[in-house]
Write a protein that holds these residues in place. Structure first.
Motif, mmCIF file in Angstrom:
data_model
loop_
_atom_site.group_PDB
_atom_site.id
_atom_site.type_symbol
_atom_site.label_atom_id
_atom_site.label_comp_id
_atom_site.label_asym_id
_atom_site.label_seq_id
_atom_site.Cartn_x
_atom_site.Cartn_y
_atom_site.Cartn_z
ATOM 1 N N PHE A 18 0.834 -1.192 0.000
ATOM 2 C CA PHE A 18 0.000 0.000 0.000
ATOM 3 C C PHE A 18 0.873 1.247 0.000
ATOM 4 C CE2 PHE A 18 -2.131 3.311 2.583
ATOM 5 C CZ PHE A 18 -3.095 3.659 1.663
ATOM 6 N N ALA A 19 1.940 1.239 0.793
ATOM 7 C CA ALA A 19 2.841 2.395 0.856
ATOM 8 C C ALA A 19 3.467 2.645 -0.502
ATOM 9 C CB ALA A 19 3.929 2.161 1.900
ATOM 10 N N GLN A 20 3.867 1.579 -1.181
ATOM 11 C CA GLN A 20 4.471 1.737 -2.489
ATOM 12 C C GLN A 20 3.452 2.283 -3.489
ATOM 13 O OE1 GLN A 20 5.796 -2.248 -3.082
ATOM 14 N NE2 GLN A 20 7.748 -1.896 -2.072
ATOM 15 N N LYS A 21 2.272 1.745 -3.499
ATOM 16 C CA LYS A 21 1.249 2.163 -4.454
ATOM 17 C C LYS A 21 0.760 3.577 -4.187
ATOM 18 C CE LYS A 21 -0.369 -2.436 -5.555
ATOM 19 N NZ LYS A 21 -1.475 -3.372 -5.545
ATOM 20 N N ALA A 22 0.690 3.982 -2.933
ATOM 21 C CA ALA A 22 0.183 5.309 -2.593
ATOM 22 C C ALA A 22 1.030 6.409 -3.217
ATOM 23 C CB ALA A 22 0.138 5.478 -1.077
ATOM 24 N N SER A 81 2.664 19.695 -4.532
ATOM 25 C CA SER A 81 2.872 19.694 -3.081
ATOM 26 C C SER A 81 1.557 19.506 -2.335
ATOM 27 C CB SER A 81 3.539 20.995 -2.635
ATOM 28 O OG SER A 81 4.858 21.063 -3.130
ATOM 29 N N THR A 82 0.518 20.158 -2.813
ATOM 30 C CA THR A 82 -0.803 20.010 -2.202
ATOM 31 C C THR A 82 -1.296 18.578 -2.345
ATOM 32 O OG1 THR A 82 -1.342 22.318 -2.631
ATOM 33 C CG2 THR A 82 -3.202 20.832 -2.258
ATOM 34 N N ASP A 83 -1.092 17.987 -3.526
ATOM 35 C CA ASP A 83 -1.498 16.603 -3.759
ATOM 36 C C ASP A 83 -0.692 15.648 -2.882
ATOM 37 O OD1 ASP A 83 -3.100 14.644 -5.347
ATOM 38 O OD2 ASP A 83 -1.073 13.980 -5.914
ATOM 39 N N MET A 84 0.601 15.902 -2.742
ATOM 40 C CA MET A 84 1.441 15.063 -1.885
ATOM 41 C C MET A 84 0.949 15.120 -0.445
ATOM 42 S SD MET A 84 5.243 15.911 -3.410
ATOM 43 C CE MET A 84 6.169 14.882 -2.271
ATOM 44 N N LYS A 85 0.585 16.311 0.008
ATOM 45 C CA LYS A 85 0.095 16.473 1.382
ATOM 46 C C LYS A 85 -1.188 15.666 1.590
ATOM 47 C CE LYS A 85 -0.386 20.091 4.809
ATOM 48 N NZ LYS A 85 -0.243 21.517 5.070
ATOM 49 N N GLN A 86 -2.095 15.702 0.625
ATOM 50 C CA GLN A 86 -3.347 14.941 0.721
ATOM 51 C C GLN A 86 -3.078 13.432 0.696
ATOM 52 O OE1 GLN A 86 -5.310 17.459 2.023
ATOM 53 N NE2 GLN A 86 -6.793 16.018 1.244
ATOM 54 N N THR A 87 -2.159 13.020 -0.160
ATOM 55 C CA THR A 87 -1.821 11.597 -0.267
ATOM 56 C C THR A 87 -1.193 11.102 1.034
ATOM 57 O OG1 THR A 87 -1.510 11.832 -2.650
ATOM 58 C CG2 THR A 87 -0.547 9.878 -1.622
ATOM 59 N N VAL A 88 -0.309 11.898 1.608
ATOM 60 C CA VAL A 88 0.319 11.540 2.882
ATOM 61 C C VAL A 88 -0.743 11.429 3.971
ATOM 62 C CG1 VAL A 88 1.818 12.417 4.739
ATOM 63 C CG2 VAL A 88 2.609 12.417 2.367
ATOM 64 N N LYS A 89 -1.636 12.393 4.024
ATOM 65 C CA LYS A 89 -2.701 12.384 5.030
ATOM 66 C C LYS A 89 -3.546 11.116 4.909
ATOM 67 C CE LYS A 89 -6.418 15.363 6.699
ATOM 68 N NZ LYS A 89 -7.140 16.632 6.473
ATOM 69 N N SER A 90 -3.922 10.772 3.690
ATOM 70 C CA SER A 90 -4.719 9.566 3.448
ATOM 71 C C SER A 90 -3.937 8.308 3.812
ATOM 72 C CB SER A 90 -5.132 9.523 1.978
ATOM 73 O OG SER A 90 -5.783 8.333 1.669
ATOM 74 N N TYR A 91 -2.669 8.265 3.423
ATOM 75 C CA TYR A 91 -1.825 7.110 3.721
ATOM 76 C C TYR A 91 -1.692 6.898 5.233
ATOM 77 C CZ TYR A 91 2.367 4.370 4.463
ATOM 78 O OH TYR A 91 3.264 3.437 4.917
ATOM 79 N N LEU A 92 -1.452 7.982 5.958
ATOM 80 C CA LEU A 92 -1.263 7.867 7.404
ATOM 81 C C LEU A 92 -2.534 7.423 8.117
ATOM 82 C CD1 LEU A 92 1.040 10.942 8.048
ATOM 83 C CD2 LEU A 92 1.687 8.521 8.107
ATOM 84 N N LYS A 93 -3.693 7.818 7.603
ATOM 85 C CA LYS A 93 -4.959 7.372 8.195
ATOM 86 C C LYS A 93 -5.131 5.863 8.062
ATOM 87 C CE LYS A 93 -8.049 11.333 7.814
ATOM 88 N NZ LYS A 93 -9.238 11.851 7.126
ATOM 89 N N LYS A 94 -4.696 5.303 6.926
ATOM 90 C CA LYS A 94 -4.905 3.889 6.631
ATOM 91 C C LYS A 94 -3.770 2.995 7.137
ATOM 92 C CE LYS A 94 -7.598 5.004 2.562
ATOM 93 N NZ LYS A 94 -7.629 4.999 1.103
ATOM 94 N N SER A 95 -2.634 3.575 7.442
ATOM 95 C CA SER A 95 -1.478 2.758 7.841
ATOM 96 C C SER A 95 -1.449 2.587 9.357
ATOM 97 C CB SER A 95 -0.179 3.427 7.376
ATOM 98 O OG SER A 95 0.107 4.540 8.193
#
Length: 178
Positions: A18-22, A81-95
């Motif tokens: 999941f981390a790789q795909k995110a 950068s905004t997209d990266m921030k959203q992706t990180v936020k989503s990733y951290l919620k699921k991890s």
């Protein structure tokens, strides 16, 4: 019992992929620079540093030998950068990652997260997300995402940060974490 073991293996594999795909969507992006350092390259760098006598060099060699992969994503593009921030936020919620440390220095913010193991000083994943670094050339905010996988000894991370010669704001964050 066999079903339980297979379920645990499948779950572990799913969370690591999941981390790789995110973040894979940034690999071919024109607005995000990427760097992947695999175990073989880390082994080469470690062997080049093996003859150095300092404690920092020994710590770096020990750490590098146990890391499987480092991925770095960097962008100065506001939309990316905004997209990266959203992706990180989503990733951290699921991890299953937990916050290790948060450092704010002037406009830069550095967030460290880890995936714990049974040993308090060793983690299986280190995740660092940096926002707000000002590039000296044009004052465009820079965003940096670093993921590191392997057997990572937290007390040796400072040696890695110093060897990688990262942006001064990241070094300040490393110093504040000591």
């Amino acid at each position: 019992m066999k079903k339980l073991v297979l379920s645990i293996i499948a779950l572990t594999f799913a969370t690591s992929t999941f981390a790789q795909k995110a973040f894979d969507k940034y690999i071919d992006s024109d607005n995000v620079g990427t760097l992947t350092i695999n175990k073989s390259m880390l082994g080469i760098v470690a062997s080049m540093s093996a003859n150095e006598k300092s404690k920092e060099a020994r710590d770096f060699v020990d750490l590098a030998e146990n890391i499987n992969e480092i991925k770095i994503y960097i962008s100065e593009n506001r939309a990316a950068s905004t997209d990266m921030k959203q992706t990180v936020k989503s990733y951290l919620k699921k991890s299953s990652m937990e916050e290790l440390m948060r450092v704010r220095d002037e406009d830069a913010q550095v967030d460290f997260y880890v995936k714990s193991t049974n040993n308090d000083n060793v983690v299986s994943q280190l995740f660092m997300f940096v926002t707000g670094i000002d590039s000296k050339s044009d004052k465009t905010p820079e965003t940096v995402l670093v993921t590191m996988n392997g057997k990572i000894e937290l007390d040796k991370i400072g040696a890695l940060v110093n060897k990688m010669q990262l942006h001064p704001s990241l070094k300040k964050a490393s110093e504040k974490g000591k």
